[in-house]
Design a protein around this motif. Structure first.
Motif, PDB file in Angstrom:
ATOM      1  N   ALA A 221       0.833  -1.200   0.000  1.00 49.65           N
ATOM      2  CA  ALA A 221       0.000   0.000   0.000  1.00 49.65           C
ATOM      3  C   ALA A 221       0.870   1.254   0.000  1.00 49.65           C
ATOM      4  O   ALA A 221       0.580   2.236  -0.697  1.00 49.65           O
ATOM      5  CB  ALA A 221      -0.919  -0.008   1.227  1.00 49.65           C
ATOM      6  N   ARG A 222       1.945   1.209   0.752  1.00 49.89           N
ATOM      7  CA  ARG A 222       2.846   2.361   0.830  1.00 49.89           C
ATOM      8  C   ARG A 222       3.511   2.621  -0.512  1.00 49.89           C
ATOM      9  O   ARG A 222       3.607   3.763  -0.967  1.00 49.89           O
ATOM     10  CB  ARG A 222       3.890   2.104   1.921  1.00 49.89           C
ATOM     11  CG  ARG A 222       4.887   3.224   2.119  1.00 49.89           C
ATOM     12  CD  ARG A 222       5.750   2.961   3.351  1.00 49.89           C
ATOM     13  NE  ARG A 222       6.402   1.673   3.285  1.00 49.89           N
ATOM     14  CZ  ARG A 222       7.541   1.450   2.615  1.00 49.89           C
ATOM     15  NH1 ARG A 222       8.118   2.439   1.947  1.00 49.89           N
ATOM     16  NH2 ARG A 222       8.092   0.251   2.603  1.00 49.89           N
ATOM     17  N   PHE A 223       3.955   1.554  -1.179  1.00 53.44           N
ATOM     18  CA  PHE A 223       4.595   1.715  -2.491  1.00 53.44           C
ATOM     19  C   PHE A 223       3.606   2.226  -3.531  1.00 53.44           C
ATOM     20  O   PHE A 223       3.973   2.999  -4.421  1.00 53.44           O
ATOM     21  CB  PHE A 223       5.198   0.387  -2.955  1.00 53.44           C
ATOM     22  CG  PHE A 223       6.625   0.189  -2.543  1.00 53.44           C
ATOM     23  CD1 PHE A 223       7.667   0.831  -3.203  1.00 53.44           C
ATOM     24  CD2 PHE A 223       6.946  -0.635  -1.484  1.00 53.44           C
ATOM     25  CE1 PHE A 223       8.982   0.663  -2.825  1.00 53.44           C
ATOM     26  CE2 PHE A 223       8.264  -0.813  -1.086  1.00 53.44           C
ATOM     27  CZ  PHE A 223       9.285  -0.164  -1.763  1.00 53.44           C
ATOM     28  N   LEU A 224       2.349   1.804  -3.405  1.00 48.79           N
ATOM     29  CA  LEU A 224       1.329   2.224  -4.362  1.00 48.79           C
ATOM     30  C   LEU A 224       0.705   3.565  -3.980  1.00 48.79           C
ATOM     31  O   LEU A 224      -0.155   4.065  -4.694  1.00 48.79           O
ATOM     32  CB  LEU A 224       0.230   1.154  -4.461  1.00 48.79           C
ATOM     33  CG  LEU A 224       0.674  -0.238  -4.914  1.00 48.79           C
ATOM     34  CD1 LEU A 224      -0.526  -1.172  -4.985  1.00 48.79           C
ATOM     35  CD2 LEU A 224       1.382  -0.176  -6.259  1.00 48.79           C
ATOM     36  N   ASP A 225       1.138   4.117  -2.854  1.00 42.59           N
ATOM     37  CA  ASP A 225       0.613   5.380  -2.354  1.00 42.59           C
ATOM     38  C   ASP A 225      -0.895   5.302  -2.151  1.00 42.59           C
ATOM     39  O   ASP A 225      -1.664   6.188  -2.542  1.00 42.59           O
ATOM     40  CB  ASP A 225       0.955   6.535  -3.308  1.00 42.59           C
ATOM     41  CG  ASP A 225       0.745   7.904  -2.653  1.00 42.59           C
ATOM     42  OD1 ASP A 225       0.794   7.967  -1.417  1.00 42.59           O
ATOM     43  OD2 ASP A 225       0.521   8.882  -3.386  1.00 42.59           O
ATOM     44  N   ILE A 226      -1.317   4.197  -1.522  1.00 46.18           N
ATOM     45  CA  ILE A 226      -2.725   3.973  -1.196  1.00 46.18           C
ATOM     46  C   ILE A 226      -2.848   3.848   0.319  1.00 46.18           C
ATOM     47  O   ILE A 226      -2.096   3.109   0.945  1.00 46.18           O
ATOM     48  CB  ILE A 226      -3.253   2.691  -1.873  1.00 46.18           C
ATOM     49  CG1 ILE A 226      -3.254   2.852  -3.394  1.00 46.18           C
ATOM     50  CG2 ILE A 226      -4.656   2.349  -1.371  1.00 46.18           C
ATOM     51  CD1 ILE A 226      -3.622   1.591  -4.139  1.00 46.18           C
ATOM     52  N   ASP A 227      -3.781   4.572   0.902  1.00 48.08           N
ATOM     53  CA  ASP A 227      -4.009   4.485   2.341  1.00 48.08           C
ATOM     54  C   ASP A 227      -4.600   3.111   2.657  1.00 48.08           C
ATOM     55  O   ASP A 227      -5.719   2.800   2.228  1.00 48.08           O
ATOM     56  CB  ASP A 227      -4.986   5.591   2.768  1.00 48.08           C
ATOM     57  CG  ASP A 227      -5.211   5.622   4.270  1.00 48.08           C
ATOM     58  OD1 ASP A 227      -4.981   4.603   4.937  1.00 48.08           O
ATOM     59  OD2 ASP A 227      -5.630   6.674   4.774  1.00 48.08           O
ATOM     60  N   PRO A 228      -3.878   2.250   3.393  1.00 45.73           N
ATOM     61  CA  PRO A 228      -4.391   0.900   3.656  1.00 45.73           C
ATOM     62  C   PRO A 228      -5.668   0.909   4.484  1.00 45.73           C
ATOM     63  O   PRO A 228      -6.540   0.049   4.294  1.00 45.73           O
ATOM     64  CB  PRO A 228      -3.233   0.218   4.401  1.00 45.73           C
ATOM     65  CG  PRO A 228      -2.445   1.342   4.999  1.00 45.73           C
ATOM     66  CD  PRO A 228      -2.553   2.461   4.013  1.00 45.73           C
ATOM     67  N   GLU A 229      -5.791   1.870   5.411  1.00 44.36           N
ATOM     68  CA  GLU A 229      -7.015   1.978   6.200  1.00 44.36           C
ATOM     69  C   GLU A 229      -8.198   2.293   5.293  1.00 44.36           C
ATOM     70  O   GLU A 229      -9.266   1.693   5.416  1.00 44.36           O
ATOM     71  CB  GLU A 229      -6.861   3.080   7.253  1.00 44.36           C
ATOM     72  CG  GLU A 229      -5.897   2.772   8.375  1.00 44.36           C
ATOM     73  CD  GLU A 229      -6.479   1.822   9.402  1.00 44.36           C
ATOM     74  OE1 GLU A 229      -7.722   1.741   9.515  1.00 44.36           O
ATOM     75  OE2 GLU A 229      -5.688   1.154  10.084  1.00 44.36           O
ATOM     76  N   ASP A 230      -7.998   3.223   4.377  1.00 44.13           N
ATOM     77  CA  ASP A 230      -9.064   3.619   3.455  1.00 44.13           C
ATOM     78  C   ASP A 230      -9.430   2.457   2.532  1.00 44.13           C
ATOM     79  O   ASP A 230     -10.612   2.207   2.266  1.00 44.13           O
ATOM     80  CB  ASP A 230      -8.609   4.832   2.644  1.00 44.13           C
ATOM     81  CG  ASP A 230      -9.711   5.373   1.749  1.00 44.13           C
ATOM     82  OD1 ASP A 230     -10.840   5.532   2.240  1.00 44.13           O
ATOM     83  OD2 ASP A 230      -9.437   5.634   0.567  1.00 44.13           O
ATOM     84  N   ALA A 231      -8.407   1.742   2.051  1.00 45.05           N
ATOM     85  CA  ALA A 231      -8.656   0.616   1.145  1.00 45.05           C
ATOM     86  C   ALA A 231      -9.452  -0.477   1.842  1.00 45.05           C
ATOM     87  O   ALA A 231     -10.423  -1.020   1.278  1.00 45.05           O
ATOM     88  CB  ALA A 231      -7.321   0.061   0.639  1.00 45.05           C
ATOM     89  N   LEU A 232      -9.057  -0.814   3.080  1.00 45.18           N
ATOM     90  CA  LEU A 232      -9.753  -1.872   3.810  1.00 45.18           C
ATOM     91  C   LEU A 232     -11.167  -1.447   4.171  1.00 45.18           C
ATOM     92  O   LEU A 232     -12.113  -2.244   4.080  1.00 45.18           O
ATOM     93  CB  LEU A 232      -8.968  -2.248   5.067  1.00 45.18           C
ATOM     94  CG  LEU A 232      -9.545  -3.394   5.917  1.00 45.18           C
ATOM     95  CD1 LEU A 232      -9.766  -4.651   5.069  1.00 45.18           C
ATOM     96  CD2 LEU A 232      -8.652  -3.683   7.099  1.00 45.18           C
ATOM     97  N   ASN A 233     -11.350  -0.181   4.563  1.00 48.61           N
ATOM     98  CA  ASN A 233     -12.689   0.305   4.881  1.00 48.61           C
ATOM     99  C   ASN A 233     -13.594   0.274   3.656  1.00 48.61           C
ATOM    100  O   ASN A 233     -14.779  -0.055   3.745  1.00 48.61           O
ATOM    101  CB  ASN A 233     -12.623   1.727   5.447  1.00 48.61           C
ATOM    102  CG  ASN A 233     -12.365   1.751   6.937  1.00 48.61           C
ATOM    103  OD1 ASN A 233     -12.831   0.880   7.664  1.00 48.61           O
ATOM    104  ND2 ASN A 233     -11.616   2.734   7.389  1.00 48.61           N
ATOM    105  N   SER A 234     -13.038   0.606   2.496  1.00 44.80           N
ATOM    106  CA  SER A 234     -13.825   0.566   1.254  1.00 44.80           C
ATOM    107  C   SER A 234     -14.275  -0.850   0.941  1.00 44.80           C
ATOM    108  O   SER A 234     -15.422  -1.082   0.537  1.00 44.80           O
ATOM    109  CB  SER A 234     -12.988   1.122   0.089  1.00 44.80           C
ATOM    110  OG  SER A 234     -12.710   2.485   0.265  1.00 44.80           O
ATOM    111  N   THR A 235     -13.375  -1.800   1.145  1.00 46.73           N
ATOM    112  CA  THR A 235     -13.726  -3.195   0.892  1.00 46.73           C
ATOM    113  C   THR A 235     -14.765  -3.690   1.892  1.00 46.73           C
ATOM    114  O   THR A 235     -15.686  -4.436   1.535  1.00 46.73           O
ATOM    115  CB  THR A 235     -12.466  -4.079   0.964  1.00 46.73           C
ATOM    116  OG1 THR A 235     -11.581  -3.725  -0.105  1.00 46.73           O
ATOM    117  CG2 THR A 235     -12.815  -5.559   0.843  1.00 46.73           C
TER     118      THR A 235
END
Length: 276
Positions: A221-235
């Motif tokens: 997530a860090r390499f892709l510049d994606i907030d992991p908290e936001d990604a998991l919450n979206s899922t």
């Protein structure tokens, strides 16, 4: 007795002074029993909950609710300030002044008088600003090692967020993969080790390997510049929406989920995916 508190102020100064006075009254001998017995420790959970409610208001794009929830967070700050004032520790003035001075120190590219600004000084990259911020922050707290800076990351942060912050500190020290491929390989490695631990049936080993896998996924997530908290919450939100479709579909068919097979529910699940 408190007639002035019922008058709605029209300036920032008056509004803040009114809130401070309200809290002072609540904490006074003739005030509210609940407010009087609060301490820094007892208010910890409230600060966490109010902060999350602010985030939810932002995500819902509910500006009216955001206004309310920010007020609740501000109330927490004023409460802590009043408690500290009562024991001569610090005041709301100390809090505001310390924060202003910190912002000025950590933004020398904006406030420093002794820096000769070039013609393009207003074009400052976000990465440069963040590096500058971290360097100044480290000097302020006299952090002598990267490990010490990692230990200063609050343990009560959400686990994914905390791991991301720790990883970023390691990156600044040069301890990182050159690109995302190394992070992807690590996820594959940790997933295999988790499966092996599952086969062994060792719960402590499974817990350790699951943590390693989540840490590795956070790296991606860090390499892709994606907030992991936001990604998991979206899922998670997506899962709830699809599950709602399954549950409604079962009800329309006169069925209860607990009496359906997984294969039957999966048919509805696949239908839900086509509705998105």
């Amino acid at each position: 007795m408190y007639e002035e508190l019922f008058v709605t102020p029209t300036t920032e100064k008056e509004a803040l002074e009114r809130l401070i006075k309200v809290v002072e009254v609540l904490r006074s001998p003739g005030g509210c029993p609940w407010d009087r017995e609060q301490t820094h420790e007892s208010l910890r959970r409230g600060m966490i909950e109010e902060s999350y409610e602010v985030i939810q208001a932002i995500e819902n794009n509910d500006l009216e609710n955001l206004n309310e929830e920010l007020g609740d967070v501000l109330l927490q700050v004023v409460m802590h300030a009043q408690i500290a004032k009562e024991t001569d520790e610090f005041t709301i003035v100390d809090i505001a002044n310390a924060e202003s001075e910190k912002m000025i120190r950590r933004h020398p590219h904006v406030f420093a008088k002794n820096i000769e600004k070039s013609s393009n000084s207003d074009v400052v990259s976000v990465d440069n600003v963040l590096d500058l911020w971290e360097n100044i922050k480290r000097d302020e707290h006299e952090v002598v090692s990267v490990t010490e800076s990692m230990n200063k990351v609050p343990r009560h942060l959400p686990a994914l967020l905390r791991s991301e912050k720790v990883q970023k500190k390691a990156r600044r020290a040069g301890f990182d993969w050159e690109d995302a491929s190394g992070a992807f390989d690590k996820v594959d490695e940790e997933a295999a080790e988790l499966r092996e631990a599952f086969t062994e049936g060792d719960r402590e080993h499974m817990k350790e390997e699951l943590g390693d896998l989540l840490f590795a996924v956070t790296n991606i997530a860090r390499f892709l510049d994606i907030d992991p908290e936001d990604a998991l919450n979206s899922t998670t939100n997506k899962f709830i929406k699809r599950f709602s479709y399954v549950e409604e579909g079962a009800a329309k068919a006169g069925r209860k989920l607990e009496n359906m097979t997984l294969a039957e529910m999966d048919v509805l699940w696949e239908e839900a995916k086509t509705k998105e």
